[in-house]
Design a protein around this motif. Structure first.
Motif, mmCIF file in Angstrom:
data_model
loop_
_atom_site.group_PDB
_atom_site.id
_atom_site.type_symbol
_atom_site.label_atom_id
_atom_site.label_comp_id
_atom_site.label_asym_id
_atom_site.label_seq_id
_atom_site.Cartn_x
_atom_site.Cartn_y
_atom_site.Cartn_z
ATOM 1 N N ALA A 99 0.826 -1.203 0.000
ATOM 2 C CA ALA A 99 0.000 0.000 0.000
ATOM 3 C C ALA A 99 0.862 1.255 0.000
ATOM 4 N N GLU A 100 1.919 1.238 0.792
ATOM 5 C CA GLU A 100 2.803 2.406 0.864
ATOM 6 C C GLU A 100 3.577 2.615 -0.431
ATOM 7 N N GLY A 101 3.985 1.502 -1.074
ATOM 8 C CA GLY A 101 4.808 1.606 -2.274
ATOM 9 C C GLY A 101 4.036 1.636 -3.573
ATOM 10 N N GLY A 102 2.714 1.442 -3.504
ATOM 11 C CA GLY A 102 1.904 1.506 -4.707
ATOM 12 C C GLY A 102 1.723 0.184 -5.426
ATOM 13 N N ALA A 103 2.072 -0.938 -4.777
ATOM 14 C CA ALA A 103 1.849 -2.241 -5.398
ATOM 15 C C ALA A 103 0.383 -2.642 -5.237
ATOM 16 N N LEU A 104 -0.167 -3.311 -6.231
ATOM 17 C CA LEU A 104 -1.597 -3.565 -6.282
ATOM 18 C C LEU A 104 -2.049 -4.835 -5.583
ATOM 19 N N ALA A 105 -1.210 -5.867 -5.563
ATOM 20 C CA ALA A 105 -1.686 -7.161 -5.056
ATOM 21 C C ALA A 105 -0.574 -7.931 -4.371
ATOM 22 N N VAL A 106 -0.963 -8.737 -3.384
ATOM 23 C CA VAL A 106 -0.057 -9.617 -2.655
ATOM 24 C C VAL A 106 -0.490 -11.059 -2.904
ATOM 25 N N ILE A 107 0.462 -11.902 -3.309
ATOM 26 C CA ILE A 107 0.179 -13.301 -3.611
ATOM 27 C C ILE A 107 0.364 -14.145 -2.347
ATOM 28 N N VAL A 108 -0.604 -15.041 -2.095
ATOM 29 C CA VAL A 108 -0.539 -15.951 -0.954
ATOM 30 C C VAL A 108 -0.715 -17.389 -1.444
ATOM 31 N N PHE A 109 -0.368 -18.345 -0.572
ATOM 32 C CA PHE A 109 -0.336 -19.742 -0.971
ATOM 33 C C PHE A 109 -0.966 -20.635 0.098
ATOM 34 N N ALA A 110 -1.503 -21.763 -0.351
ATOM 35 C CA ALA A 110 -2.006 -22.766 0.591
ATOM 36 C C ALA A 110 -0.870 -23.489 1.281
ATOM 37 N N GLY A 111 0.234 -23.721 0.563
ATOM 38 C CA GLY A 111 1.376 -24.431 1.122
ATOM 39 C C GLY A 111 1.408 -25.892 0.726
ATOM 40 N N ASN A 112 2.485 -26.553 1.101
ATOM 41 C CA ASN A 112 2.640 -27.976 0.803
ATOM 42 C C ASN A 112 1.757 -28.827 1.701
ATOM 43 N N ARG A 113 1.328 -29.982 1.172
ATOM 44 C CA ARG A 113 0.556 -30.935 1.972
ATOM 45 C C ARG A 113 1.374 -31.425 3.162
ATOM 46 N N PHE A 114 0.686 -31.727 4.242
ATOM 47 C CA PHE A 114 1.332 -32.314 5.412
ATOM 48 C C PHE A 114 0.328 -33.232 6.100
ATOM 49 N N LYS A 152 2.988 -31.289 -10.090
ATOM 50 C CA LYS A 152 3.525 -32.373 -10.918
ATOM 51 C C LYS A 152 4.991 -32.147 -11.280
ATOM 52 N N VAL A 153 5.369 -30.880 -11.537
ATOM 53 C CA VAL A 153 6.712 -30.575 -12.048
ATOM 54 C C VAL A 153 7.435 -29.559 -11.174
ATOM 55 N N ASP A 154 6.840 -28.395 -11.016
ATOM 56 C CA ASP A 154 7.555 -27.273 -10.407
ATOM 57 C C ASP A 154 7.440 -27.199 -8.888
ATOM 58 N N HIS A 155 6.320 -27.624 -8.331
ATOM 59 C CA HIS A 155 6.083 -27.453 -6.897
ATOM 60 C C HIS A 155 5.533 -28.739 -6.276
ATOM 61 N N PRO A 156 6.362 -29.800 -6.211
ATOM 62 C CA PRO A 156 5.896 -31.061 -5.627
ATOM 63 C C PRO A 156 5.359 -30.849 -4.209
ATOM 64 N N GLY A 157 4.200 -31.435 -3.953
ATOM 65 C CA GLY A 157 3.602 -31.344 -2.632
ATOM 66 C C GLY A 157 2.639 -30.193 -2.453
ATOM 67 N N GLN A 158 2.619 -29.237 -3.369
ATOM 68 C CA GLN A 158 1.742 -28.078 -3.215
ATOM 69 C C GLN A 158 0.281 -28.527 -3.198
ATOM 70 N N GLN A 159 -0.485 -28.036 -2.220
ATOM 71 C CA GLN A 159 -1.860 -28.529 -2.059
ATOM 72 C C GLN A 159 -2.860 -27.798 -2.942
ATOM 73 N N CYS A 160 -2.679 -26.522 -3.174
ATOM 74 C CA CYS A 160 -3.618 -25.778 -4.028
ATOM 75 C C CYS A 160 -3.230 -25.988 -5.486
ATOM 76 N N ASP A 161 -3.416 -27.221 -5.952
ATOM 77 C CA ASP A 161 -2.967 -27.599 -7.290
ATOM 78 C C ASP A 161 -4.127 -27.912 -8.229
ATOM 79 N N ARG A 162 -5.338 -27.525 -7.831
ATOM 80 C CA ARG A 162 -6.522 -27.649 -8.676
ATOM 81 C C ARG A 162 -7.358 -26.389 -8.505
ATOM 82 N N THR A 163 -8.037 -26.003 -9.576
ATOM 83 C CA THR A 163 -8.872 -24.802 -9.506
ATOM 84 C C THR A 163 -9.922 -24.933 -8.420
#
Length: 271
Positions: A99-114, A152-163
């Motif tokens: 907000a201070e620097g004028g950036a529009l969006a922050v990306i967040v993640f579900a994370g790897n399965r555990f 499958k390729v770039d982020h093994p274990g990532q849980q948010c891997d389907r729409t």
């Protein structure tokens, strides 16, 4: 909401504009930041994503929007309630920096399965953890984007891997500040059927990333996604958010960026 915050949210209601990700276009290249950003703007880019903060003033001076920044490590996400307190602090600080620097969006993640990796439990945890952060983002006039990634390729274990996973999180939070970052490259690898999926979840999509599949290279005829058709579909649906090019150019990056921008600028038909 403060007047300036309301104005920042309004940035997202303009016509579809195009950006590029700093990491993918400069990876393995020795570039001079000001010259590269100036050339990218000349190639038609209107914004830059994941730009190191030290270069933010250069981009602003060149008229490039700071479109996205990353809120936290993608492996450690909101699917784990034990991480909520720490992640919420990290993301709130990044929202304030944006907000201070004028950036529009922050990306967040579900994370790897555990643990047992149960999706329903993970979705509920993401909703619980992201709801207060989304409220903070809304008040600051900053968009939150939960990214869909391939496991499958770039982020093994990532849980948010389907729409469907990301869509349930966005619907569960129910805030206008949280949307999907729909990455066509990642979702082509995981589920395909991009056009039907975009249509079904169009109201939830706040950002689109491009790259050729399967190699994450240029948007040309050496890869399998019909990006011209996807561009036509987005235009047909009235998409007015950002399209960010997140591919690794085979050759000269500015020329590759110019071709990608031209592809999305060209009149197209629905796929």
């Amino acid at each position: 909401m403060a007047a300036d915050a309301a104005g920042r949210i309004g940035h997202w209601r303009l016509v579809m504009r195009q950006s590029f990700t700093w990491w993918s276009f400069t990876m393995g290249r020795d570039v001079e930041p000001e010259a590269f950003l100036r050339d990218a703007a000349g190639a038609g880019a209107q914004g830059v994503e994941m730009l190191p903060q030290a270069h933010w003033p250069i981009a602003r001076d060149l008229g490039l929007e700071l479109v996205t920044v990353t809120g936290h490590k993608l492996e450690e996400g909101f699917n784990d309630p034990a991480r909520h307190e720490g992640l919420q602090g990290d993301v709130r600080r990044m929202i304030d920096t944006a907000a201070e620097g004028g950036a529009l969006a922050v990306i967040v993640f579900a994370g790897n399965r555990f643990g047992d990796g149960d999706d329903d439990r993970a979705i509920a945890a993401c909703v619980e953890g992201l709801a207060p952060v989304a409220a903070h983002a809304h008040g600051a006039g900053v968009r939150l984007l939960i990214e869909l990634l391939n496991s499958k390729v770039d982020h093994p274990g990532q849980q948010c891997d389907r729409t469907a996973f990301g869509a349930q999180v966005v619907r569960g939070v129910g805030s206008p500040a949280l949307k999907l970052l729909y990455d066509g490259y990642h979702m082509q690898l995981m589920e395909g059927d991009l056009s039907r999926t975009i249509k079904a979840n169009f109201d939830l999509i706040g950002h689109v990333h491009t790259a050729g599949a399967p190699g994450r290279r240029d948007l040309d005829d050496r890869q399998e996604i019909n990006w011209r058709g996807v561009a036509g579909l987005l235009r047909h649906l009235g998409y007015d958010q950002w399209v960010g090019h997140e591919f690794i150019p085979r050759g000269e990056p500015i020329a590759a960026l110019k071709e990608a921008v031209a592809l999305f600028d060209a009149p197209g038909r629905e796929a």
